[in-house]
Motif scaffolding. Structure first.
Motif, short mmCIF file in Angstrom:
data_model
loop_
_atom_site.label_atom_id
_atom_site.label_comp_id
_atom_site.label_asym_id
_atom_site.label_seq_id
_atom_site.Cartn_x
_atom_site.Cartn_y
_atom_site.Cartn_z
N MET A 18 0.83 -1.21 0.00
CA MET A 18 0.00 0.00 0.00
C MET A 18 0.86 1.26 0.00
O MET A 18 0.53 2.25 -0.68
N GLU A 19 1.96 1.23 0.73
CA GLU A 19 2.87 2.39 0.73
C GLU A 19 3.42 2.63 -0.67
O GLU A 19 3.50 3.78 -1.14
N ARG A 20 3.78 1.55 -1.36
CA ARG A 20 4.30 1.67 -2.71
C ARG A 20 3.22 2.12 -3.69
O ARG A 20 3.49 2.87 -4.63
N TYR A 21 1.99 1.67 -3.44
CA TYR A 21 0.88 2.11 -4.29
C TYR A 21 0.69 3.62 -4.18
O TYR A 21 0.59 4.33 -5.19
N TYR A 22 0.66 4.12 -2.95
CA TYR A 22 0.46 5.56 -2.75
C TYR A 22 1.67 6.35 -3.23
O TYR A 22 1.54 7.53 -3.59
N GLY A 23 2.84 5.71 -3.26
CA GLY A 23 4.02 6.38 -3.79
C GLY A 23 3.94 6.61 -5.29
O GLY A 23 4.63 7.48 -5.83
N GLY A 24 3.13 5.82 -5.97
CA GLY A 24 2.84 6.04 -7.38
C GLY A 24 3.91 5.58 -8.36
O GLY A 24 3.79 5.82 -9.56
N GLN A 25 4.95 4.89 -7.88
CA GLN A 25 6.06 4.50 -8.76
C GLN A 25 6.13 2.99 -9.02
O GLN A 25 6.97 2.55 -9.79
N ASP A 26 5.26 2.22 -8.37
CA ASP A 26 5.37 0.77 -8.43
C ASP A 26 4.19 0.19 -9.20
O ASP A 26 3.06 0.15 -8.69
N ILE A 27 4.41 -0.25 -10.43
CA ILE A 27 3.35 -0.78 -11.27
C ILE A 27 2.75 -2.05 -10.68
O ILE A 27 1.56 -2.33 -10.83
N HIS A 28 3.58 -2.83 -9.99
CA HIS A 28 3.10 -4.08 -9.41
C HIS A 28 2.14 -3.80 -8.23
O HIS A 28 1.14 -4.50 -8.06
N ALA A 29 2.47 -2.77 -7.45
CA ALA A 29 1.56 -2.36 -6.37
C ALA A 29 0.26 -1.84 -6.96
O ALA A 29 -0.83 -2.14 -6.45
N LYS A 30 0.36 -1.09 -8.03
CA LYS A 30 -0.85 -0.57 -8.69
C LYS A 30 -1.72 -1.72 -9.19
O LYS A 30 -2.95 -1.71 -9.00
N ASN A 31 -1.11 -2.72 -9.80
CA ASN A 31 -1.87 -3.88 -10.30
C ASN A 31 -2.53 -4.66 -9.17
O ASN A 31 -3.65 -5.15 -9.30
N THR A 32 -1.80 -4.77 -8.05
CA THR A 32 -2.33 -5.52 -6.91
C THR A 32 -3.54 -4.82 -6.32
O THR A 32 -4.56 -5.46 -6.03
N VAL A 33 -3.44 -3.51 -6.15
CA VAL A 33 -4.55 -2.75 -5.57
C VAL A 33 -5.73 -2.69 -6.54
O VAL A 33 -6.89 -2.79 -6.13
N GLU A 34 -5.43 -2.54 -7.83
CA GLU A 34 -6.50 -2.54 -8.83
C GLU A 34 -7.26 -3.87 -8.81
O GLU A 34 -8.49 -3.90 -8.89
N ARG A 35 -6.53 -4.94 -8.68
CA ARG A 35 -7.17 -6.26 -8.60
C ARG A 35 -8.04 -6.35 -7.35
O ARG A 35 -9.18 -6.86 -7.40
N LEU A 36 -7.54 -5.87 -6.21
CA LEU A 36 -8.32 -5.86 -4.98
C LEU A 36 -9.62 -5.11 -5.17
O LEU A 36 -10.70 -5.62 -4.84
N LEU A 37 -9.54 -3.89 -5.68
CA LEU A 37 -10.73 -3.04 -5.80
C LEU A 37 -11.77 -3.66 -6.73
O LEU A 37 -12.98 -3.65 -6.43
#
Length: 299
Positions: free
Chosen positions: A210-229
């Motif tokens: 989640m920290e990496r997602y909010y940091g906006g630089q980690d595509i893998h974190a973005k994909n993980t959170v997008e999948r969750l939502l």
């Protein structure tokens, strides 16, 4: 008359005594380690030890006790099933507790106790008109509890509210229940961490993701959170389509992710059978880790 409740967890056993049905003030609380590695009989003895300690503290013995349990008591056989404290499975837990403690005992799944406590003492206090309250657990596992008119609905098989073991992603991971892609294998904390690791090759905690997602630089974190939502929206929409509850309360560590209550709420609109209109209140719990033991007392 005091209301006694015990939350039987994998690592701890907690007892709480509430003043009365009309005054839900806490009179006493105490914990002991479960020590489940020592087996079923030891758990029973730990429970009796805890009850005796609390009885001494409050100055009276219980006349009946409610229990929040991992897993459920199968209505026909009266044996425990579906418990992640494995030594409880196949055991006549209710009968053995009544024999050991000498009082009537009422058992309910811990997710149902969570839902009951939140309905009567927590988030539900602001929604008195909600006839149907669904309590969601999204943490290490995923589960649910159903309360209708302030009463737990255990169901014909004792699995009422068992939301976590419906298929959400047919291409998902194998679940211990025998199916693939259960809700628990898609949007639980460990499932999200496994997905990130598969995407990135790096094993990190959900907090770091989640920290990496909010940091906006980690595509893998973005994909993980997008999948969750996306899968969260789909799974919650099914609850609303079937039950249309007046309130949903989300407990567990994953339930602390604020995105679920805005972006995730918007995803529900894609799947609900109501022309995209959703007005169901979806809230964080108000009772913290006390919900299980309070719900047990309310049984």
């Amino acid at each position: 008359m005091n209301l006694w409740g015990i939350d039987l967890g994998g690592t701890k056993i907690e007892c709480a005594v509430l003043d009365s049905a009309k005054n839900l003030e806490v009179v006493a609380r105490m914990r002991l380690p479960t020590e489940s590695v020592n087996g079923y009989e030891h758990i029973i003895s730990q429970i009796k030890k805890l009850v005796d300690m609390v009885a001494e503290q409050v100055g009276e013995k219980p006349t009946k006790i409610g229990f929040a349990t991992p897993g459920v008591l199968e209505p026909d056989s009266q044996l425990m099933k579906n418990s992640n404290t494995i030594c409880l499975n196949g055991q006549p837990l209710k009968a053995d507790l009544q024999n050991a403690l000498g009082v009537p005992c009422q058992l309910a799944n811990d997710a149902n106790c969570f839902a009951l406590a939140e309905a009567l003492m927590g988030a539900g206090k602001e929604y008195h008109t909600a006839e149907v309250v669904f309590g969601v657990i999204m943490g290490t596992g995923v589960g649910g509890g159903l309360v209708v008119n302030n009463k737990i609905i255990s169901g014909h098989h004792g699995i009422g509210g068992e939301w976590g073991h419906n298929i959400l992603d047919e291409d998902g991971e194998q679940c211990y229940c025998g199916k693939k892609g259960c809700v628990e294998q898609v949007i639980s904390g460990p499932a999200l961490e496994r997905f990130y690791e598969k995407e990135s090759g790096e094993k990190v905690t959900l907090k770091t993701i989640m920290e990496r997602y909010y940091g906006g630089q980690d595509i893998h974190a973005k994909n993980t959170v997008e999948r969750l939502l996306e899968f969260y929206g789909r799974a919650i929409s099914t609850l609303i389509n079937v039950l249309d509850p007046g309130l949903i309360v989300i407990g567990g560590g994953v339930g602390n992710i604020d995105l679920l209550y805005n972006d995730g709420y918007e995803r529900i609109k894609k799947y609900i059978f109501n022309k995209g209109v959703v007005t169901t209140p979806i809230l964080k719990p108000r009772l913290g880790d006390s919900a299980g033991v309070f719900g047990a007392a309310l049984l």
